[in-house]
Design an enzyme around this catalytic site. Sequence first.
Site, PDB file in Angstrom:
ATOM      1  CG  ASP A   1      -0.290  -0.063   2.539  1.00  0.00           C
ATOM      2  OD1 ASP A   1       0.909   0.292   2.637  1.00  0.00           O
ATOM      3  OD2 ASP A   1      -0.952  -0.446   3.513  1.00  0.00           O
ATOM      4  CG  LEU A   2       0.433   6.229   0.265  1.00  0.00           C
ATOM      5  CD1 LEU A   2       0.976   6.486  -1.138  1.00  0.00           C
ATOM      6  CD2 LEU A   2      -0.691   7.193   0.575  1.00  0.00           C
TER       7      LEU A   2
END
Length: 137
Positions: free
Chosen positions: A22-23
């Site tokens: 993810d980010l």
Amino acid sequence: MSPISPNNPFIWHAEVRGYEIDLQGIVNNAVYLQYLDHTRVLHLASKNIDWQAWHKNGYNLVVNHIDLHFKQPLRQHDQFYVTSRMEKVGRLKIVFHQSIHKNDHTLIASAINTCVCVNIATGKPSAPPELMHLLFN
């Protein structure tokens, strides 16, 4: 390969792929569930259980509950393995004790997955003797 036993669990090895992060640069929470699911399917296959064939014959093996504890994150390119052990609880429950470890044996996550076999025609839990024999003998 050695037979699976309480002291010798089923093991699946993998590597974190870029699209699983993810980010924050760590594996997305939902992906851990995919790792556990994939390992359960392979564990069943190692015991000659084809869940698709069981479905065609009127039974679904479904997850009833998952208790998942995260300890450390996995990051892109980390190599890891998932262990899986099965336990029969009561007449109907099949419990998978699973853990995810980095290849250096660092514990990443541990999970207890409770599954039941459901008769498609009745919608009720069932314990077909042939299935239970394949799972636990």
